[in-house]
Scaffold this motif. Structure first.
Motif, PDB file in Angstrom:
ATOM      1  N   GLY A  48      18.388  11.038 -80.791  1.00 51.98           N
ATOM      2  CA  GLY A  48      17.117  11.724 -80.952  1.00 51.98           C
ATOM      3  C   GLY A  48      16.836  12.170 -82.368  1.00 51.98           C
ATOM      4  N   THR A  49      17.850  12.750 -83.037  1.00 49.84           N
ATOM      5  CA  THR A  49      17.634  13.216 -84.402  1.00 49.84           C
ATOM      6  C   THR A  49      17.353  12.050 -85.341  1.00 49.84           C
ATOM      7  N   ILE A  50      18.053  10.926 -85.110  1.00 49.76           N
ATOM      8  CA  ILE A  50      17.842   9.741 -85.952  1.00 49.76           C
ATOM      9  C   ILE A  50      16.438   9.194 -85.757  1.00 49.76           C
ATOM     10  N   THR A  51      16.082   8.951 -84.500  1.00 44.86           N
ATOM     11  CA  THR A  51      14.793   8.315 -84.219  1.00 44.86           C
ATOM     12  C   THR A  51      13.630   9.228 -84.573  1.00 44.86           C
ATOM     13  N   PHE A  52      13.789  10.522 -84.321  1.00 45.78           N
ATOM     14  CA  PHE A  52      12.682  11.429 -84.603  1.00 45.78           C
ATOM     15  C   PHE A  52      12.454  11.571 -86.104  1.00 45.78           C
ATOM     16  N   ALA A  53      13.535  11.727 -86.857  1.00 42.78           N
ATOM     17  CA  ALA A  53      13.392  11.853 -88.308  1.00 42.78           C
ATOM     18  C   ALA A  53      12.765  10.590 -88.890  1.00 42.78           C
ATOM     19  N   THR A  54      13.159   9.440 -88.358  1.00 46.18           N
ATOM     20  CA  THR A  54      12.590   8.181 -88.838  1.00 46.18           C
ATOM     21  C   THR A  54      11.122   8.077 -88.462  1.00 46.18           C
ATOM     22  N   SER A  55      10.783   8.534 -87.272  1.00 46.75           N
ATOM     23  CA  SER A  55       9.383   8.511 -86.849  1.00 46.75           C
ATOM     24  C   SER A  55       8.528   9.362 -87.774  1.00 46.75           C
ATOM     25  N   LEU A  56       9.095  10.489 -88.229  1.00 45.74           N
ATOM     26  CA  LEU A  56       8.360  11.344 -89.161  1.00 45.74           C
ATOM     27  C   LEU A  56       8.079  10.606 -90.471  1.00 45.74           C
ATOM     28  N   VAL A  57       9.102   9.881 -90.949  1.00 43.82           N
ATOM     29  CA  VAL A  57       8.946   9.168 -92.217  1.00 43.82           C
ATOM     30  C   VAL A  57       7.959   8.017 -92.084  1.00 43.82           C
ATOM     31  N   LEU A  58       8.167   7.177 -91.053  1.00 42.64           N
ATOM     32  CA  LEU A  58       7.326   5.987 -90.898  1.00 42.64           C
ATOM     33  C   LEU A  58       5.919   6.337 -90.434  1.00 42.64           C
ATOM     34  N   GLY A  59       5.781   7.487 -89.772  1.00 38.58           N
ATOM     35  CA  GLY A  59       4.464   7.851 -89.244  1.00 38.58           C
ATOM     36  C   GLY A  59       3.651   8.726 -90.176  1.00 38.58           C
ATOM     37  N   GLU A  60       4.234   9.046 -91.340  1.00 40.20           N
ATOM     38  CA  GLU A  60       3.524   9.934 -92.267  1.00 40.20           C
ATOM     39  C   GLU A  60       2.288   9.234 -92.856  1.00 40.20           C
ATOM     40  N   ARG A  61       1.183   9.926 -92.878  1.00 40.24           N
ATOM     41  CA  ARG A  61      -0.039   9.353 -93.451  1.00 40.24           C
ATOM     42  C   ARG A  61      -0.907  10.477 -94.022  1.00 40.24           C
ATOM     43  N   ARG A  62      -1.700  10.127 -94.995  1.00 37.25           N
ATOM     44  CA  ARG A  62      -2.598  11.106 -95.617  1.00 37.25           C
ATOM     45  C   ARG A  62      -3.920  11.136 -94.851  1.00 37.25           C
ATOM     46  N   MET A  63      -4.388  12.336 -94.562  1.00 39.14           N
ATOM     47  CA  MET A  63      -5.667  12.486 -93.883  1.00 39.14           C
ATOM     48  C   MET A  63      -6.799  12.331 -94.895  1.00 39.14           C
ATOM     49  N   PRO A  64      -7.943  11.792 -94.457  1.00 39.50           N
ATOM     50  CA  PRO A  64      -9.066  11.590 -95.385  1.00 39.50           C
ATOM     51  C   PRO A  64      -9.807  12.884 -95.715  1.00 39.50           C
ATOM     52  N   TYR A  65      -9.364  13.998 -95.121  1.00 43.36           N
ATOM     53  CA  TYR A  65     -10.028  15.273 -95.382  1.00 43.36           C
ATOM     54  C   TYR A  65      -9.000  16.396 -95.296  1.00 43.36           C
ATOM     55  N   ARG A  66      -9.343  17.573 -95.831  1.00 41.98           N
ATOM     56  CA  ARG A  66      -8.468  18.739 -95.757  1.00 41.98           C
ATOM     57  C   ARG A  66      -9.305  19.956 -95.386  1.00 41.98           C
ATOM     58  N   TYR A  67      -8.766  20.783 -94.471  1.00 41.96           N
ATOM     59  CA  TYR A  67      -9.461  22.002 -94.073  1.00 41.96           C
ATOM     60  C   TYR A  67      -9.287  23.082 -95.148  1.00 41.96           C
ATOM     61  N   PRO A  68     -10.169  24.077 -95.149  1.00 40.77           N
ATOM     62  CA  PRO A  68      -9.987  25.205 -96.083  1.00 40.77           C
ATOM     63  C   PRO A  68      -8.661  25.902 -95.832  1.00 40.77           C
ATOM     64  N   GLU A  69      -8.005  26.332 -96.888  1.00 43.30           N
ATOM     65  CA  GLU A  69      -6.694  26.955 -96.777  1.00 43.30           C
ATOM     66  C   GLU A  69      -6.826  28.436 -96.452  1.00 43.30           C
ATOM     67  N   GLU A  70      -5.924  28.925 -95.580  1.00 39.39           N
ATOM     68  CA  GLU A  70      -5.879  30.344 -95.226  1.00 39.39           C
ATOM     69  C   GLU A  70      -4.426  30.722 -95.030  1.00 39.39           C
ATOM     70  N   HIS A  71      -4.081  31.986 -95.243  1.00 37.27           N
ATOM     71  CA  HIS A  71      -2.682  32.436 -95.194  1.00 37.27           C
ATOM     72  C   HIS A  71      -2.472  33.447 -94.064  1.00 37.27           C
ATOM     73  N   PRO A  72      -1.941  33.013 -92.898  1.00 36.84           N
ATOM     74  CA  PRO A  72      -1.616  33.968 -91.829  1.00 36.84           C
ATOM     75  C   PRO A  72      -0.539  34.932 -92.297  1.00 36.84           C
ATOM     76  N   ILE A  73      -0.462  36.100 -91.686  1.00 35.14           N
ATOM     77  CA  ILE A  73       0.556  37.082 -92.026  1.00 35.14           C
ATOM     78  C   ILE A  73       1.873  36.634 -91.418  1.00 35.14           C
ATOM     79  N   VAL A  74       2.936  36.577 -92.239  1.00 29.86           N
ATOM     80  CA  VAL A  74       4.248  36.137 -91.803  1.00 29.86           C
ATOM     81  C   VAL A  74       5.235  37.286 -91.998  1.00 29.86           C
ATOM     82  N   GLY A  75       6.030  37.570 -90.954  1.00 26.06           N
ATOM     83  CA  GLY A  75       7.035  38.610 -91.076  1.00 26.06           C
ATOM     84  C   GLY A  75       6.512  39.991 -90.719  1.00 26.06           C
TER      85      GLY A  75
END
Length: 444
Positions: free
Chosen positions: A417-444
């Motif tokens: 699972g770790t092998i196949t999933f990590a590979t899926s992340l690499v091979l499935g990575e793609r750039r989106m044609p758009y980006r949403y406005p950035e916002e910073h949720p409170i963490v911690g």
């Protein structure tokens, strides 16, 4: 038009096919020991096949007395396949038939060697073949001589015991044909040190070996992956060693009964074996609870990427540690050894660690529900299965069939699972044609 199988899916299917074939072979009467050998039960054969292919080493029967020479040979063949990786083996076959593998074969091979460039797959294949065969044979020859001259074994028995354990160590499989694993050799550095060396070399990963092969005299030009893996491995080995000595030094049931030299040697062996080789020179059930907690940590991390070891990998944890340090210092970039870690690698590391933790948590809850064993023993068993460590406090064979099925699922997911999933992340990575406005949720 033929539908191309995704490389990650091909790995999972390859492992499943090996498990099915291994189960069938182990159910043959020929695989059982004894003159009037009977067929092994389906669950015993299946559990053993999964454990061998996933190079885990957990067993429900004694490997040496339950299985015949044919059965033991089948187990060794299965953990050789699992240790080298199904797609690495496919690459080697491609090199034998055609010295210029097709793009699809190279993509499939990258499932096990994803940190190596596609143009280097042929070179990696040669390193895999050379290191695996030559190193295992060298360790096997050394062990054979040691067993013949120091333990009075005949040449045939010494050769088989030496070969089996050398292969098991290099593949981090944890299988032993002795009922007490390595306990009988606890005072013999001539056996333990070669076994440790084989497990470490096999577990650091073929991309590291490939890098060292070409630039071993020039550490400055080692890849960031190689530097992180080697430094992380050294830190874990030394830190684990010191913790083991601290909590087991006076434990009469473990290191407390040894002399000074044997204490130091066995402490190092325990620290090394906890990171997926799966052998033991002392009774794991007799270790202190603090040492068990250390094992949780080391077994979960495992070894290097694209090697024979399991776990979420040293590189994954190293990237996360660097990320935390950068955040604590207020740095916008995650850096190490004069290099900046890519944002995608950071996301992938976080994802692998979180999903691994979820799988371990779910497995623990399931096994607690099924069995009557204490929580600490169940956690140990679950992480050992997921991390392909193979160490056990002794409850594997006593679990109900449903509990053993949970362990087989954990072994499969942890290794494949770790092998196949990590590979899926690499091979499935793609750039989106758009980006949403950035916002910073409170963490911690």
């Amino acid at each position: 038009m033929n539908k191309v199988i995704h490389p990650a899916r091909a790995v999972a299917l390859g492992f499943l096919l090996a498990i099915v074939i291994g189960t069938a072979l182990l159910m043959l009467p020929l695989a059982r020991a004894g003159d009037a050998a009977s067929t092994a039960p389906l669950m015993v054969a299946f559990f053993t096949a999964v454990s061998a292919v996933c190079v885990t080493g957990l067993t429900v029967v004694d490997t040496g007395s339950y299985w015949s020479g044919f059965g033991q040979s089948t187990i060794m063949a299965l953990f050789q396949l699992g240790g080298l990786g199904m797609m690495t083996a496919a690459t080697l076959l491609g090199l034998m038939v055609n010295r210029s593998p097709k793009l699809r074969t190279r993509l499939m091979a990258q499932t096990e060697t994803r940190s190596i460039g596609m143009g280097d797959i042929a070179s990696v294949g040669r390193v895999v073949l050379a290191v695996s065969v030559l190193f295992q044979l060298a360790i096997a020859a050394f062990l054979t001589l040691r067993l013949e001259f120091n333990y009075g074994m005949g040449w045939a028995e010494a050769s088989w015991v030496g070969l089996f354990h050398a292969a098991s160590a290099f593949n981090n499989a944890g299988f032993s044909i002795h009922p007490d694993s390595m306990i009988r050799y606890a005072g013999d550095a001539g056996i333990l040190l070669p076994m440790m060396l084989a497990a470490i070399i096999g577990g650091i990963g073929f991309p590291v070996l490939h890098d060292l092969r070409h630039r071993w005299r020039d550490p400055r030009h080692w890849s960031l992956h190689t530097k992180l893996t080697l430094s992380g491995t050294l830190i874990l080995l030394v830190a684990g060693y010191l913790v083991v000595l601290l909590f087991e030094w006076n434990n009469a049931a473990t290191l407390g009964s040894f002399g000074l030299i044997d204490k130091l040697m066995n402490g190092l062996f325990i620290s090394s074996a906890a990171r997926t080789s799966g052998f033991n020179t002392v009774d794991v059930a007799a270790l202190t609870r603090e040492t068990w907690a250390l094992h949780y940590f080391l077994m979960f991390i495992g070894g290097g990427s694209a090697g024979t070891a399991g776990g979420v990998k040293v590189g994954t944890v190293a990237v996360l540690v660097l990320l935390v340090l950068a955040e604590a210092k207020g740095h916008t970039d995650t850096e190490a050894f004069g290099r900046r870690v890519g944002a995608s690698a950071q996301r992938q590391a976080i994802t692998v660690l979180v999903l691994g933790s979820v799988v371990v948590a779910m497995g623990t809850v399931a096994l607690l529900r099924i069995s009557h064993f204490p929580t600490d023993q169940v956690i140990f068993e679950v992480i050992a299965a997921f991390g392909s460590a193979g160490l056990s406090t002794g409850i594997t064979a006593d679990l109900p069939v449903s509990g053993q099925l949970v362990l087989t699922l954990l072994m499969f997911v942890g290794r494949v699972g770790t092998i196949t999933f990590a590979t899926s992340l690499v091979l499935g990575e793609r750039r989106m044609p758009y980006r949403y406005p950035e916002e910073h949720p409170i963490v911690g």
